[in-house]
Design a protein around this motif. Structure first.
Motif, PDB file in Angstrom:
ATOM      1  N   PRO A 118       0.830  -1.210   0.000  1.00 25.26           N
ATOM      2  CA  PRO A 118       0.000   0.000   0.000  1.00 25.26           C
ATOM      3  C   PRO A 118       0.862   1.256   0.000  1.00 25.26           C
ATOM      4  O   PRO A 118       2.075   1.211   0.239  1.00 25.26           O
ATOM      5  CB  PRO A 118      -0.804  -0.134   1.297  1.00 25.26           C
ATOM      6  CG  PRO A 118       0.026  -1.016   2.170  1.00 25.26           C
ATOM      7  CD  PRO A 118       0.708  -1.975   1.250  1.00 25.26           C
ATOM      8  N   ALA A 119       0.222   2.385  -0.241  1.00 25.99           N
ATOM      9  CA  ALA A 119       0.950   3.643  -0.410  1.00 25.99           C
ATOM     10  C   ALA A 119       1.772   4.008   0.819  1.00 25.99           C
ATOM     11  O   ALA A 119       2.909   4.479   0.700  1.00 25.99           O
ATOM     12  CB  ALA A 119      -0.035   4.761  -0.746  1.00 25.99           C
ATOM     13  N   ASP A 120       1.213   3.802   2.035  1.00 21.51           N
ATOM     14  CA  ASP A 120       1.956   4.201   3.224  1.00 21.51           C
ATOM     15  C   ASP A 120       3.218   3.357   3.416  1.00 21.51           C
ATOM     16  O   ASP A 120       4.255   3.840   3.887  1.00 21.51           O
ATOM     17  CB  ASP A 120       1.065   4.133   4.472  1.00 21.51           C
ATOM     18  CG  ASP A 120       0.454   2.750   4.682  1.00 21.51           C
ATOM     19  OD1 ASP A 120       0.491   1.931   3.730  1.00 21.51           O
ATOM     20  OD2 ASP A 120      -0.056   2.496   5.782  1.00 21.51           O
ATOM     21  N   THR A 121       3.146   2.084   3.010  1.00 19.72           N
ATOM     22  CA  THR A 121       4.322   1.221   3.098  1.00 19.72           C
ATOM     23  C   THR A 121       5.386   1.659   2.106  1.00 19.72           C
ATOM     24  O   THR A 121       6.582   1.685   2.423  1.00 19.72           O
ATOM     25  CB  THR A 121       3.937  -0.246   2.850  1.00 19.72           C
ATOM     26  OG1 THR A 121       2.969  -0.641   3.818  1.00 19.72           O
ATOM     27  CG2 THR A 121       5.149  -1.153   2.934  1.00 19.72           C
ATOM     28  N   LEU A 122       4.956   1.997   0.897  1.00 20.39           N
ATOM     29  CA  LEU A 122       5.905   2.471  -0.110  1.00 20.39           C
ATOM     30  C   LEU A 122       6.548   3.785   0.325  1.00 20.39           C
ATOM     31  O   LEU A 122       7.750   4.002   0.116  1.00 20.39           O
ATOM     32  CB  LEU A 122       5.199   2.645  -1.454  1.00 20.39           C
ATOM     33  CG  LEU A 122       4.723   1.364  -2.130  1.00 20.39           C
ATOM     34  CD1 LEU A 122       3.908   1.693  -3.371  1.00 20.39           C
ATOM     35  CD2 LEU A 122       5.906   0.472  -2.497  1.00 20.39           C
ATOM     36  N   LEU A 123       5.765   4.658   0.921  1.00 21.31           N
ATOM     37  CA  LEU A 123       6.303   5.931   1.401  1.00 21.31           C
ATOM     38  C   LEU A 123       7.338   5.690   2.499  1.00 21.31           C
ATOM     39  O   LEU A 123       8.409   6.317   2.515  1.00 21.31           O
ATOM     40  CB  LEU A 123       5.173   6.809   1.927  1.00 21.31           C
ATOM     41  CG  LEU A 123       5.589   8.191   2.454  1.00 21.31           C
ATOM     42  CD1 LEU A 123       6.273   9.000   1.367  1.00 21.31           C
ATOM     43  CD2 LEU A 123       4.373   8.946   2.987  1.00 21.31           C
TER      44      LEU A 123
END
Length: 350
Positions: A118-123
């Motif tokens: 998910p986006a927060d993990t990638l960030l």
């Protein structure tokens, strides 16, 4: 597959279909996930399904859209193990609808969840890598110049993210897994920003990134911090797929690179895609080709290397000394690959 084609031919709506072969030994959720995301971006109206032979992309329309060709080009980058030509089918038939055949399955969330963070993990991953020393997560693979009658020497380094470190930065479920190509591409801007700190001696650095990066903050900050002398030692590596996907942006990026004193490298993934270079590559561009693809192309059409201009060709992914010998025989001088590390370790940089 024949039953599926027959059903399409008997349908009442025209279809285009592209078959992307994926060998069984590399068939895995990361490949499916990567292509699902690529197809959604490059061919928005397409659907991607798995078959026993690989991945199938299809959409409605009498003509296969240009995006499908670009997706097929990316296929050769992501799945270099795929053998044989990519098969395209134009099915002009006419049935009320065409659903996924029973022997095809769309990737399920359960399969893709561990490879599509998910986006927060990638960030969090990007933040972790940006705060780490560049040498801790960026691999500097040697590029040597080798010619008859002269000692080989390292002239440049090809930068690439270390997949194992990226996986650890993802953490949790993704730690220890091999990040897919789409995830690895997310760190390219970080590599570009860190490149000047990895410069050493007189070597240049080949930094893969998209044409759009030429107009982003990374390049502006490089120019401001290191000036023309520093930025001229950073060679942009643009994939052929990105160049084909946006020719106008690619041409504008090349103009900026030239203004900064940079030479562009176009990464061609396979022998089948060499034909696309004629309309994209300028005479002063470098071209990287996998060693096995170059050998296959020359065997199929003798004179291919000469037509490309061997002085601007770099053989990458060299695993055997015989591949270097092939390149030297055909006038190629630049080489990269695992065999280079072996030879350097055994004989020294010279």
């Amino acid at each position: 597959m024949d039953d599926a084609f027959q059903r399409a031919i008997e349908s009442r709506r025209p279809l285009w279909m592209v078959m992307l072969p994926v060998p069984a030994e590399v068939r895995a959720a990361p490949v499916s996930s990567a292509f699902s995301r690529l197809a959604a971006r490059i061919v928005p109206d397409a659907q991607v399904f798995e078959s026993e032979d690989g991945l199938v992309v299809w959409g409605r329309g009498e003509v296969e859209p240009p995006g499908a060709t670009r997706l097929a080009t990316r296929h050769t980058e992501l799945v270099p193990e795929a053998q044989g030509a990519i098969k395209r089918y134009l099915l002009q038939g006419t049935a009320p609808s065409f659903g996924a055949p029973a022997n095809w399955t769309s990737p399920t969330p359960a399969r893709t969840a561990t490879v599509d963070p998910p986006a927060d993990t990638l960030l969090a991953m990007l933040q972790a890598l940006s705060s780490a020393p560049p040498a801790a997560w960026i691999r500097r693979m040697p590029i040597v110049v080798a010619r008859r009658g002269a000692k080989a020497r390292i002239v440049a380094r090809w930068l690439a993210p270390d997949p194992a470190v990226v996986a650890r930065a993802l953490g949790g479920t993704w730690q220890g897994a091999t990040p897919d190509a789409t995830t690895l591409r997310l760190v390219e801007p970080l590599m570009l920003a860190a490149a000047p700190r990895l410069l050493s001696g007189e070597e240049k650095l080949v930094v893969p990134h998209s044409p759009d990066a030429a107009f982003g903050g990374s390049y502006d900050s490089l120019d401001a911090a290191f000036g023309r002398a520093g930025i001229a030692r950073i060679m942009p590596g643009i994939s052929l797929a990105d160049a084909v996907a946006s020719p106008a942006t690619f041409a504008a990026a090349r103009a900026r690179f030239a203004a900064d004193g940079q030479r562009l490298l176009i990464a061609c993934p396979s022998a089948e895609t060499l034909g696309l270079l004629s309309s994209l590559a300028a005479p002063h561009d470098l071209v990287s080709i996998p060693a096995d693809a170059a050998i296959a192309a020359e065997r199929a059409a003798p004179g291919t290397i000469r037509a490309l201009g061997p002085g601007r060709v770099m053989l990458v992914g060299c695993r055997l000394e015989t591949e270097i010998a092939f390149g030297v025989h055909h006038g190629i001088g630049l080489f990269e690959g695992s065999v280079i590390d072996v030879l350097i370790g055994a004989r020294g940089a010279a």
